[in-house]
Design a protein around this motif. Structure first.
Motif, PDB file in Angstrom:
ATOM      1  N   GLU A 256       0.827  -1.203   0.000  1.00 36.81           N
ATOM      2  CA  GLU A 256       0.000   0.000   0.000  1.00 36.81           C
ATOM      3  C   GLU A 256       0.863   1.255   0.000  1.00 36.81           C
ATOM      4  OE1 GLU A 256      -3.212  -0.004  -0.316  1.00 36.81           O
ATOM      5  OE2 GLU A 256      -3.373  -2.196  -0.257  1.00 36.81           O
ATOM      6  N   VAL A 257       1.987   1.199   0.694  1.00 42.01           N
ATOM      7  CA  VAL A 257       2.893   2.348   0.730  1.00 42.01           C
ATOM      8  C   VAL A 257       3.548   2.554  -0.627  1.00 42.01           C
ATOM      9  CG1 VAL A 257       5.057   3.174   1.720  1.00 42.01           C
ATOM     10  CG2 VAL A 257       3.292   2.251   3.206  1.00 42.01           C
ATOM     11  N   LEU A 258       3.876   1.471  -1.314  1.00 42.99           N
ATOM     12  CA  LEU A 258       4.567   1.587  -2.596  1.00 42.99           C
ATOM     13  C   LEU A 258       3.673   2.121  -3.705  1.00 42.99           C
ATOM     14  CD1 LEU A 258       6.685  -1.695  -2.640  1.00 42.99           C
ATOM     15  CD2 LEU A 258       7.436   0.612  -2.119  1.00 42.99           C
ATOM     16  N   LYS A 259       2.361   2.115  -3.486  1.00 44.44           N
ATOM     17  CA  LYS A 259       1.475   2.651  -4.508  1.00 44.44           C
ATOM     18  C   LYS A 259       1.661   4.156  -4.695  1.00 44.44           C
ATOM     19  CE  LYS A 259      -2.219  -0.766  -4.061  1.00 44.44           C
ATOM     20  NZ  LYS A 259      -3.640  -1.004  -3.705  1.00 44.44           N
ATOM     21  N   TYR A 260       2.167   4.816  -3.657  1.00 49.50           N
ATOM     22  CA  TYR A 260       2.365   6.258  -3.732  1.00 49.50           C
ATOM     23  C   TYR A 260       3.688   6.624  -4.393  1.00 49.50           C
ATOM     24  CZ  TYR A 260      -1.567   6.420  -0.524  1.00 49.50           C
ATOM     25  OH  TYR A 260      -2.810   6.274   0.058  1.00 49.50           O
ATOM     26  N   THR A 261       4.512   5.663  -4.652  1.00 49.99           N
ATOM     27  CA  THR A 261       5.743   5.902  -5.400  1.00 49.99           C
ATOM     28  C   THR A 261       5.531   5.511  -6.850  1.00 49.99           C
ATOM     29  OG1 THR A 261       6.636   3.707  -4.935  1.00 49.99           O
ATOM     30  CG2 THR A 261       7.086   5.436  -3.326  1.00 49.99           C
ATOM     31  N   SER A 262       6.544   5.696  -7.665  1.00 47.85           N
ATOM     32  CA  SER A 262       6.456   5.330  -9.082  1.00 47.85           C
ATOM     33  C   SER A 262       6.934   3.913  -9.347  1.00 47.85           C
ATOM     34  CB  SER A 262       7.292   6.310  -9.913  1.00 47.85           C
ATOM     35  OG  SER A 262       8.644   6.288  -9.490  1.00 47.85           O
ATOM     36  N   VAL A 263       7.045   3.102  -8.293  1.00 52.51           N
ATOM     37  CA  VAL A 263       7.506   1.728  -8.486  1.00 52.51           C
ATOM     38  C   VAL A 263       6.384   0.844  -9.004  1.00 52.51           C
ATOM     39  CG1 VAL A 263       8.486  -0.283  -7.316  1.00 52.51           C
ATOM     40  CG2 VAL A 263       9.279   2.000  -6.733  1.00 52.51           C
ATOM     41  N   LEU A 264       5.175   1.015  -8.444  1.00 51.17           N
ATOM     42  CA  LEU A 264       4.028   0.222  -8.865  1.00 51.17           C
ATOM     43  C   LEU A 264       3.130   1.070  -9.753  1.00 51.17           C
ATOM     44  CD1 LEU A 264       3.010  -1.714  -5.632  1.00 51.17           C
ATOM     45  CD2 LEU A 264       4.392  -2.491  -7.535  1.00 51.17           C
ATOM     46  N   GLU A 265       3.018   0.691 -11.001  1.00 50.29           N
ATOM     47  CA  GLU A 265       2.163   1.369 -11.959  1.00 50.29           C
ATOM     48  C   GLU A 265       1.353   0.331 -12.712  1.00 50.29           C
ATOM     49  OE1 GLU A 265       4.619   3.745 -14.413  1.00 50.29           O
ATOM     50  OE2 GLU A 265       5.170   5.164 -12.832  1.00 50.29           O
ATOM     51  N   THR A 266       0.424   0.815 -13.505  1.00 49.05           N
ATOM     52  CA  THR A 266      -0.429  -0.097 -14.252  1.00 49.05           C
ATOM     53  C   THR A 266       0.359  -0.843 -15.328  1.00 49.05           C
ATOM     54  OG1 THR A 266      -2.295   1.396 -13.884  1.00 49.05           O
ATOM     55  CG2 THR A 266      -2.539  -0.271 -15.623  1.00 49.05           C
ATOM     56  N   ALA A 267       1.248  -0.166 -16.013  1.00 48.15           N
ATOM     57  CA  ALA A 267       2.008  -0.790 -17.098  1.00 48.15           C
ATOM     58  C   ALA A 267       3.327  -1.388 -16.633  1.00 48.15           C
ATOM     59  CB  ALA A 267       2.283   0.241 -18.199  1.00 48.15           C
ATOM     60  N   TRP A 268       3.717  -1.130 -15.396  1.00 49.69           N
ATOM     61  CA  TRP A 268       5.024  -1.615 -14.930  1.00 49.69           C
ATOM     62  C   TRP A 268       4.895  -1.971 -13.451  1.00 49.69           C
ATOM     63  CZ3 TRP A 268       9.727  -2.763 -17.047  1.00 49.69           C
ATOM     64  CH2 TRP A 268      10.800  -2.910 -16.182  1.00 49.69           C
ATOM     65  N   ASN A 269       5.085  -3.234 -13.130  1.00 49.74           N
ATOM     66  CA  ASN A 269       5.026  -3.694 -11.747  1.00 49.74           C
ATOM     67  C   ASN A 269       6.438  -4.045 -11.310  1.00 49.74           C
ATOM     68  OD1 ASN A 269       4.320  -4.628  -9.264  1.00 49.74           O
ATOM     69  ND2 ASN A 269       3.278  -6.464  -9.977  1.00 49.74           N
ATOM     70  N   GLY A 270       7.069  -3.138 -10.595  1.00 48.28           N
ATOM     71  CA  GLY A 270       8.465  -3.328 -10.239  1.00 48.28           C
ATOM     72  C   GLY A 270       8.695  -4.026  -8.927  1.00 48.28           C
ATOM     73  N   LEU A 271       7.676  -4.639  -8.334  1.00 47.06           N
ATOM     74  CA  LEU A 271       7.822  -5.331  -7.059  1.00 47.06           C
ATOM     75  C   LEU A 271       8.242  -6.775  -7.315  1.00 47.06           C
ATOM     76  CD1 LEU A 271       7.534  -5.401  -3.995  1.00 47.06           C
ATOM     77  CD2 LEU A 271       5.125  -5.983  -4.314  1.00 47.06           C
ATOM     78  N   ASN A 272       9.282  -7.227  -6.628  1.00 46.47           N
ATOM     79  CA  ASN A 272       9.811  -8.576  -6.798  1.00 46.47           C
ATOM     80  C   ASN A 272      10.019  -9.197  -5.414  1.00 46.47           C
ATOM     81  OD1 ASN A 272      10.726  -8.668  -9.906  1.00 46.47           O
ATOM     82  ND2 ASN A 272      11.207  -6.663  -9.045  1.00 46.47           N
ATOM     83  N   ILE A 273       9.495 -10.414  -5.232  1.00 45.77           N
ATOM     84  CA  ILE A 273       9.612 -11.137  -3.970  1.00 45.77           C
ATOM     85  C   ILE A 273      10.541 -12.321  -4.196  1.00 45.77           C
ATOM     86  CG2 ILE A 273       8.398 -12.258  -2.084  1.00 45.77           C
ATOM     87  CD1 ILE A 273       7.630  -9.355  -2.462  1.00 45.77           C
ATOM     88  N   LEU A 274      11.643 -12.352  -3.465  1.00 49.97           N
ATOM     89  CA  LEU A 274      12.617 -13.433  -3.563  1.00 49.97           C
ATOM     90  C   LEU A 274      12.321 -14.459  -2.480  1.00 49.97           C
ATOM     91  CD1 LEU A 274      15.186 -14.503  -4.939  1.00 49.97           C
ATOM     92  CD2 LEU A 274      16.523 -13.208  -3.283  1.00 49.97           C
TER      93      LEU A 274
END
Length: 523
Positions: A256-274
């Motif tokens: 939810e916090v990352l939604k306010y940054t430019s990391v999570l967008e509709t065309a680009w999902n930059g979140l990665n879980i290792l």
């Protein structure tokens, strides 16, 4: 004059006496393809067998040193165990009808294949007395594949598009060296910044450490941190974290916090879980299993551990100590509780001796086959399907995890449950052998075109679905704690390891001692 060789070389095996086989590396979550040299049911050499990843760490090359140890345990009486577990289940089912707090048989598992996991899931559906639990105490979201996998953005063609990356409480050099190699190659090409939130790490290339406080993530979302300008001007930024983050109570607000940054967008999902091991992604793809907690140990008549080492799991250490202090003891607990240890080695017998006559009465050790002694299927952290082939036959008395679980499943179908009669009317798959079981249409709930023996394996990759911004209901408030993230002890070999092989390897233990004495202050 002959060649000058050591006297002990005459007893060594020659290269032409080896039998070559293919396997995977179980020490991390990627499962890199290996080329194994085998002789007399022993592995003497492990080399990389992947064109895209021609690299293998010392841990991947030497993990097999701790596999081949002969145990001095007595031969297992399989018929006695299955008879006793069936009689006890039948008795508890009638006892639950008279009691207010129902007793259950808890299956706690770790490092299991997809075949064993699906058989456990069918066993849970067929018998209401059984509860399935994970050993690790974290609760990640598994609504989409992108919530628990490395997205396709970490592939080499797409990672070249990114100009900024953030590591949050993860050490890719230790947890996933394949990812660390990709980040290193991207850094050497230039125009790439990598920030680290956590402990100061040596990733073989320079990084910018921002600190180790979780409050930094909140400041990035609020736009009050100095790095926010770099994140805003970056092209296709990505953030990489691991499953250890979800052990925090405030991890729910992370996405939810990352939604306010430019990391999570509709065309680009930059979140990665290792993920921490090779089986974790497959567990999340089937269902959302709860972790084993102290409430589960209040009312039970048996604990069934599958590939679980109590001495190497922090969560189980805590629960064991609470029971020894009589903190979680319950008056309604069953006096004839059993302890079942299904693994390659009876390493949990020491814990049973401490809890004997306090928490358990009977102990059963069920020897299971070693890694590479059975054909198994896994889903790695990238969504790729990895398979192992049967190359060894080391333990004669042992059986595969799938065979043992299937026998319990067959015994449960022959029982007439008194407390819940609907279990006897469920339509379930009649699995005769492992080959027919892989044709199960609901195997991992994949969509197939034809029901053939190879239909499941036609799906070479499980592509994550990009999460879109969908308006939802207002979520509950979660308090964010201003605590430091988990500090990593940079022990490349044994510390915080999630595989069950490195702890028993004498070579890796010696390497761990040398590294701790030379590079750290921890002994």
């Amino acid at each position: 004059m002959g060649a000058l060789t050591l006297k002990s070389f005459s007893d060594e095996l020659r290269e032409w006496e080896f039998i070559e086989g293919e396997g995977i590396d179980p020490t991390d979550s990627f499962g890199v393809n290996l080329r194994l040299s085998i002789r007399e049911n022993q592995i003497f050499l492990a080399e990389p067998n992947d064109v895209n990843t021609p690299w293998l760490t010392d841990k991947g090359r030497l993990f097999f040193d701790g596999m081949f140890e002969t145990s001095s345990s007595k031969p297992t009486d399989w018929e006695k165990f299955f008879q006793e577990i069936s009689e006890l289940t039948y008795f508890i089912d009638h006892l639950n009808f008279q009691k207010q707090n129902a007793l259950s048989l808890i299956f706690a598992f770790e490092n299991v294949s997809l075949e064993t996991l699906n058989m456990l899931y069918l066993l849970k559906q067929n018998c209401s007395l059984i509860d399935l639990r994970k050993v690790e105490s974290y609760k990640p979201s598994n609504n989409l594949e992108s919530d628990y996998q490395l997205s396709s953005l970490t592939q080499k063609p797409k990672i070249q598009m990114s100009t900024l990356g953030i590591l949050l409480n993860t050490n890719p050099r230790y947890e996933g060296y394949v990812l660390n190699l990709s980040l290193r190659q991207r850094f050497l090409k230039g125009d790439f910044k990598l920030f680290n939130i956590g402990s100061i790490l040596d990733l073989t290339f320079p990084t910018h450490n921002l600190g180790s406080n979780f409050q930094l993530v909140k400041s990035l979302a609020e736009g009050t941190h100095l790095v926010c300008q770099d994140v805003k001007n970056a092209e296709f930024p990505l953030i990489i974290t691991n499953t250890e983050l979800f052990k925090r109570t405030d991890s729910r607000v992370f996405t939810e916090v990352l939604k306010y940054t430019s990391v999570l967008e509709t065309a680009w999902n930059g979140l990665n879980i290792l993920n921490h091991n090779i089986s974790n992604a497959g567990i999340q793809s089937l269902n959302k299993f709860l972790p084993l907690s102290s409430e589960d140990l209040g009312n039970f008549f048996g604990l069934y551990y599958i590939n679980v080492s109590l001495s190497a799991t922090a969560n189980m250490k805590k629960l064991t100590e609470l029971h020894l202090l009589n903190i979680t003891s319950s008056q309604a607990s069953f006096d004839n509780s059993i302890f079942v240890d299904q693994s390659t080695k009876p390493s949990n017998r020491v814990v049973y001796e401490r809890l004997k006559n306090k928490m358990f009465k009977n102990y059963f050790y069920l020897p299971s086959n070693l890694f590479l002694e059975d054909s198994e299927t896994y889903i790695n952290t990238q969504g790729l399907i990895k398979r192992t082939t049967k190359l060894l036959h080391f333990k004669k008395d042992a059986k595969t995890n799938w065979q043992i679980t299937r026998r319990i499943y067959a015994n449960s179908k022959s029982l007439m449950f008194f407390n819940n009669k609907k279990d006897n009317k469920l339509i379930s798959f009649d699995s005769v052998n492992l080959f027919n079981f892989k044709n199960y249409v609901n195997f991992q709930f994949y969509a197939v075109q034809t029901l053939t023996s190879l239909s499941f394996y036609l799906n070479k990759k499980n592509s994550p679905i990009i999460k879109a911004k969908i308006p939802s209901l207002k979520s509950s408030k979660v308090k964010v704690f201003e605590t430091k993230l988990k500090n990593w002890l940079d022990d490349f070999f044994n510390t915080n390891g999630k595989d069950s092989f490195s702890y028993n390897s004498s070579v890796l233990i010696n390497c761990s001692k040398i590294m701790r004495s030379s590079n750290t202050n921890f002994f």
